[in-house]
Enzyme design. Structure first.
Site, short mmCIF file in Angstrom:
data_model
loop_
_atom_site.label_atom_id
_atom_site.label_comp_id
_atom_site.label_asym_id
_atom_site.label_seq_id
_atom_site.Cartn_x
_atom_site.Cartn_y
_atom_site.Cartn_z
N GLY A 4 57.75 29.24 36.73
CA GLY A 4 56.99 28.26 35.52
C GLY A 4 56.20 29.14 34.48
N ARG B 94 60.92 29.16 44.16
CA ARG B 94 60.46 27.95 45.33
C ARG B 94 62.43 27.37 45.46
NH1 ARG B 94 55.32 25.58 46.57
NH2 ARG B 94 54.89 27.90 46.50
N GLU C 20 48.16 43.63 31.87
CA GLU C 20 47.67 42.82 30.76
C GLU C 20 47.68 41.02 30.66
OE1 GLU C 20 45.51 42.85 27.90
OE2 GLU C 20 46.75 45.16 27.40
N GLY D 120 44.82 36.33 29.00
CA GLY D 120 46.42 36.42 28.51
C GLY D 120 46.83 36.80 27.24
N LYS E 291 38.72 37.85 36.06
CA LYS E 291 39.03 38.79 35.24
C LYS E 291 38.03 38.82 34.98
CE LYS E 291 41.91 34.61 33.05
NZ LYS E 291 42.01 33.41 32.23
#
Lengths: 436, 436
Positions: free
Chosen positions: B12, B45, B129, B134, B205
C-alpha cells in the site's frame, strides 16, 4: 555484568556533568545498556581541586597520557578542549586501541580526517554526539535515523551564545554591545567571546554536520563564516516588518556542483519553528528526499545536557565494543572508503535570497536606479520596504528582499548600487532562507 | 558486499514507499550501511495490481507465509496493518529466526509483550521506528540518543489527522464536523475516522513511547483515551484569549506511584514550540533529568516519510544482524529482563491542570459559589475569564484555569458545580500542560 572502564580527561563543566550523570543514573543506564559503565581514571590539570568530588577510589592525576597508558581503560572521554594536546592524546589513545568519546568540535572540525583515518586503522570508534548541539541527539538522527535519505540541506541554530544575544536584541530593541554585555553577565558568553560571536564555533559544528549529512571529509577551511557583531537594531525592526526573524544559522546544502558550507546571520520566515527558537536553545532543521523536513530542538550547551550526549555515546560504545568495526555506524555516517571528495563551493557561488538595506538620500529616481541595477544583474526582487525619512532628515533606508540568486550577482549589484550618487553608504547585506 | 534480503509484506502507501526509497537511494544507502539491502520477495493481497511496479525479477505472491517460508529472506518488513493475521505472520517469522521491521503501532501496542518475548527467545530484532511519528526518528532518540537520562515525561502530537483538524478549527473558526469533512476531502482523514479522531491511534503510539521512555511492558489497556470530537469552536476562542493552543497530546509521565498514560485534547501555552506545530505535522517533546527538554518535529505519516523510518530500521538491522543479541539495542530501550512492572495509574489519579468552561445564568453569587466549591476540594485557581452575556441573553460562560491538581478532585468539584442552580449544564473540561 560486563564492565566498561572510562578514562575521563577533563573535569570542567562537561566532565563533572559526565561524572554526575554516570553516578546518579547508574542503575537506569545499566538497565538499558546491559553493562556497567564506570569511571576508571580521572585526569585534570589540578587534581587537588576535584579530589573530594572524585573520591578516594578512582585514580586521579594530571598527565593525560596516564589514561592512554592504563591498560584497564576501555574508553577515553576527552572533554578537555583545545586542538593541540587533545589531538596528541586522542591519537595516542587510538594507537593503543582505546575507544574515544569526545565533545571537542574544534578538534574534529580541524583534525577530523586524520583522527578518523587512524581510528579506522585501529578498528576503534570515535563518537562525538556532544560536539554538535549539546544534548540534542542530532548526530545520531543524521547518521542513523535518516539513513534512508539523500539529505539535501541542514540548517541549525547551533550556538546558544549568539542565539541568546539575537533574542535579546529583538525582544528589547537593544544594540549588539549591550546584548553581549548582558550575555557575559549571565554566563552565556565568555570574557573573550570571539569564537562564539564571529561564528567560528558554529562553523566547527556545521562542518561536522555537513560531513555526516553528505558523506564528505571534514572541510572546515572551506567554510564561509560571518558572525553577528555587525547587526544593527534597525535590521531586526525591518525583518519583523517583513515577517522574518534573524538567526545565526550554520548551513550545509548539497548542490550538483558541490556543497555549500556557511555560517551567517539569516532571515527566516517568522512562521517557521526554527525562527521561534529563543534564548540559548539550539535547533537543527534537516531536509531529506524521503522524510521531507524534520527538526530537532533542545539545549545546545550546559553541564548536564552535554553530559547526556557524552554518556549516550558511552552506552553506544559499550554496546558496540565487541562488534566487528565494519558493522558499526561509520564515523561520518558513510563508510570511510565511501566518503566522496566533493568540494565546498566558494562564497561567490553560494545561492540564497538576500535582504539589502540601502542607506539613501530621499531623492526622486533612486529606487528606479537601484531596481535597474538589480535587473541588469539578473536579480529578481521579492519584496520592498521604504522607510519615511525622519523629521528634518533627508536620508532614509530602502530595504529589498530578493528571490534566490547567486552571491556573485549580488556582489556586483551591491558595488554598482554603492556607486550611485544618492546612495550614502555600502548596502548592508543579510541572507534569507525560506527553509521550504 | 554483503546482501540483506527483505520480504515486503504489503504494497500500500507505506510498502510502495519502501520499495521506492530502497530503489532510488540504493547507492546512498549502501555507502552508509556497507551492505546492499534488496527486496527479495513481495506479498500483497492482489499481486496483479503491483506486478508492473515490482517487475519480473522479484517473486510476488499473495500468501504472507511465503515470506516466512523463504529461507533466502533475512528480514520481514510488515507494512500490511491489522492485528490478527499480522500477529500470526510476525510470530511465524520470528520462529523461523527472521528479523522483523514493522510500522504497525496497533500490533505492538496490543501484542507487543508477546512479540518481544518470542523475539528475545529467537534472538532476533523487532524494529518499529515507523510505528511512532512516521519519519521522525523519535524511537531512536528515546532508545539511544537519550539513554543517559531518566526520562520524566513525553508529550507528543502523534496523530496528523487530528492535528490537521484542530489547526483548521482554530485558523478558520469552523466546527469539528466541517473540519473533519475538509480533512476527509483532502485525504488526511479516512472514511471511518474513528481510530484517529477518538485518540486510539495516538494511544497506540503513546503506549509504545511510554514503554521505551520508562522501560515498562506495553500497557495499552491502561491508557486513558479521549478524542477531539466534542471540542467546540468557543473553546479555541477562550484558549486563545488565555494564551493557549489546543492540541491532541499523547502523554506518558513518570510519577513515584506509577506512570500516567493518556491521550486527550490539551491546552499548551502558545509560546511553546509544540503549540505551534500545525497541519498534519507531528512533534514529540521529551523531558529528561540530564538533557532537560528536547523536541523532535517532522511528518508523522505519508508514503516516503514513513518509508524513511522503515528503511532506517533496515539499515540498523543489516548492521546488527551478526551482532550478539545481548549487545543490540533492546526492543523497549531497556534490557528485556530489566523491564519494570510499573502500573499505569487510573484516570482519577492523573495529575494535571484543568480548563473548565461552565455555562451559567448571569446571576449574582454564581462565581462565589463556584470558587468556594473549588476551594473546598483543594483546587487552586490560576486564571479566570468571564464572557459578557450576548445581547438579550442571560446566560454566559465562566472559564477557569486551575493549578495542577488530581483528577478526582476536579471530578467532585465538577459534580458540585453542575448541581448549582445557576449552572445550566455540565462544565466542559479540558486538560492543560505547561510543558515546563
Amino acid at each position: 555484568m560486563k564492565v566498561i572502564k572510562v578514562g575521563l580527561l577533563g573535569m570542567g563543566t562537561v566532565g563533572s556533568g559526565v561524572f554526575e550523570v554516570l553516578k546518579n543514573n547508574a542503575a537506569e543506564i545499566s538497565r538499558r545498556a546491559g553493562c556497567t559503565i564506570q569511571i576508571g581514571r580521572v585526569v585534570v590539570r589540578d587534581p587537588e581541586e576535584v579530589r573530594t568530588l572524585v573520591g578516594p577510589d578512582i585514580p586521579l592525576s594530571s598527565d593525560p597520557f596516564d589514561i592512554v597508558n592504563d591498560p584497564a581503560i576501555d574508553v577515553l572521554v576527552e572533554v578537555m578542549g583545545g586542538t593541540t594536546l587533545a589531538r596528541d592524546v586522542v591519537l595516542a589513545a587510538i594507537a593503543k586501541g582505546k575507544q574515544v568519546v569526545t565533545a571537542n568540535k574544534a578538534l574534529l572540525a580541524v583534525h577530523g580526517n586524520e583522527i578518523f583515518a587512524r581510528a579506522r586503522e585501529a578498528g576503534v570508534m570515535v563518537a562525538f554526539e556532544a560536539a554538535v548541539a549539546g544534548g540534542i541527539p542530532i548526530v545520531k538522527a543524521l547518521r542513523e535515523g535518516l539513513s534512508a535519505n539523500r539529505v539535501q540541506m541542514v540548517a541549525g541554530i547551533i550556538n546558544g551564545t549568539t542565539n541568546f544575544i539575537l533574542s535579546e536584541m529583538r525582544d528589547k530593541g537593544i544594540s549588539f554591545d549591550v546584548a553581549l554585555a548582558e550575555a557575559q553577565r549571565l554566563g552565556y558568553a565568555e570574557a573573550d567571546p570571539t569564537f562564539d560571536i564571529e561564528g567560528i564555533d558554529a562553523a566547527h559544528k556545521a562542518t561536522l554536520l555537513a560531513s555526516i549529512a553528505f558523506g564528505v571529509p571534514v572541510q572546515f577551511d572551506g567554510a564561509y563564516i560571518e558572525g553577528i557583531s555587525k547587526l544593527a537594531a534597525e535590521d531586526f525592526t525591518y525583518a519583523d516588518q517583513l515577517g522574518y526573524r534573524i538567526k545565526l544559522l550554520g548551513i550545509a546544502r548539497r548542490r550538483a556542483e558541490g556543497i555549500e558550507l556557511r555560517v551567517h546571520p539569516t532571515l527566516i520566515p517568522a512562521r517557521r519553528l526554527l525562527a521561534n527558537v529563543e534564548g540559548a536553545m539550539n535547533a537543527v532543521w534537516v531536509k531529506g528526499d524521503a522524510v521531507g523536513e524534520t527538526l530537532y530542538y533542545g539545549p545546545g550547551a550546559g553541564k548536564l545536557p552535554t553530559a547526556s550526549a557524552v554518556v549516550a555515546d558511552l552506552v553506544d560504545v559499550a554496546r558496540q565494543i565487541e562488534v566487528a568495526p565494519e558493522s558499526r555506524v561509520p564515523y561520518l555516517a558513510f563508510q570511510q572508503d565511501q566518503l566522496q571528495q566533493v568540494p565546498v563551493l566558494p562564497a561567490a557561488e553560494m545561492e540564497t535570497a538576500y535582504y539589502l538595506r540601502i542607506p539613501v538620500r530621499d531623492e526622486p529616481g533612486v529606487l528606479a536606479d537601484i531596481t535597474r541595477i538589480m535587473a541588469d544583474e539578473g536579480v529578481s526582487i521579492d519584496a520592498m520596504l521604504q522607510r519615511q525619512p525622519s523629521e528634518g532628515a533627508n536620508t532614509t533606508d530602502i530595504i529589498l528582499m530578493t528571490h534566490r540568486t547567486v552571491e556573485k550577482c549580488i556582489d556586483i549589484a551591491s558595488r554598482h548600487i554603492e556607486a550611485l550618487p544618492s546612495v550614502t553608504a555600502a548596502p548592508v547585506r543579510l541572507r534569507v532562507e525560506a527553509l521550504d
